[in-house]
Design a protein around this motif. Structure first.
Motif, PDB file in Angstrom:
ATOM      1  N   GLN A   1       0.843  -1.184   0.000  1.00  7.05           N
ATOM      2  CA  GLN A   1       0.000   0.000   0.000  1.00  7.05           C
ATOM      3  C   GLN A   1       0.880   1.236   0.000  1.00  7.05           C
ATOM      4  O   GLN A   1       1.921   1.258   0.643  1.00  7.05           O
ATOM      5  CB  GLN A   1      -0.900   0.007   1.233  1.00  7.05           C
ATOM      6  N   CYS A  99      -6.544   4.149  -6.288  1.00  8.98           N
ATOM      7  CA  CYS A  99      -6.347   3.303  -7.457  1.00  8.98           C
ATOM      8  C   CYS A  99      -7.640   3.256  -8.264  1.00  8.98           C
ATOM      9  O   CYS A  99      -8.730   3.112  -7.701  1.00  8.98           O
ATOM     10  CB  CYS A  99      -5.948   1.900  -7.045  1.00  8.98           C
ATOM     11  N   SER A 104      -7.300  -0.046  -3.847  1.00  5.58           N
ATOM     12  CA  SER A 104      -6.526   0.519  -2.744  1.00  5.58           C
ATOM     13  C   SER A 104      -6.611   2.028  -2.752  1.00  5.58           C
ATOM     14  O   SER A 104      -6.855   2.646  -3.790  1.00  5.58           O
ATOM     15  CB  SER A 104      -5.066   0.081  -2.856  1.00  5.58           C
TER      16      SER A 104
END
Length: 117
Positions: A1, A99, A104
């Motif tokens: 992440q 994203c 994410s």
């Protein structure tokens, strides 16, 4: 992440300018949009500006024509150039990565901008 880090905040007088930057300290594997938000004391979290994965930009009406969002050439860093700052621009500014596949997102810790009259 992604782990986002903002920089460039600080004190400035009304009418002045600041440039904020946001970059990820980790590799970003997705196609993403990047946004700036801000929150002033006692006020709600507020959208400021966005640059999408194709380079298209959008702005809140309150900052249009004063703020500019852009990528560096490698698209590893996003900047928010803030001109003609007003006392109402005083806030904690945070960058947000999302994203485009929805898999994410990430927020930075924020950088404080304080505009004095």
């Amino acid at each position: 992440q992604a782990q986002l880090v903002e920089a460039g905040g600080g004190p400035v007088q009304a009418g002045g300018a600041l440039s904020l930057s946001c970059t990820s300290s980790t590799y970003i594997s997705c196609i993403y949009d990047m946004s700036w938000y801000r929150q002033a004391p006692g006020k709600e979290h507020e959208f400021v500006s966005l640059i999408d994965s194709k380079g298209r930009t959008s702005y809140a009406d309150s900052v249009k024509d004063r703020f500019t969002i852009y990528h560096d050439n490698a698209q590893t860093r996003v900047y928010l150039q803030m001109n003609n700052l007003e006392t109402e621009d005083t806030a904690m500014y945070s960058c947000h990565l999302s994203c485009t596949d929805g898999a994410s997102e990430a927020w930075g810790q924020g950088t404080q901008v304080t505009v004095s009259s």
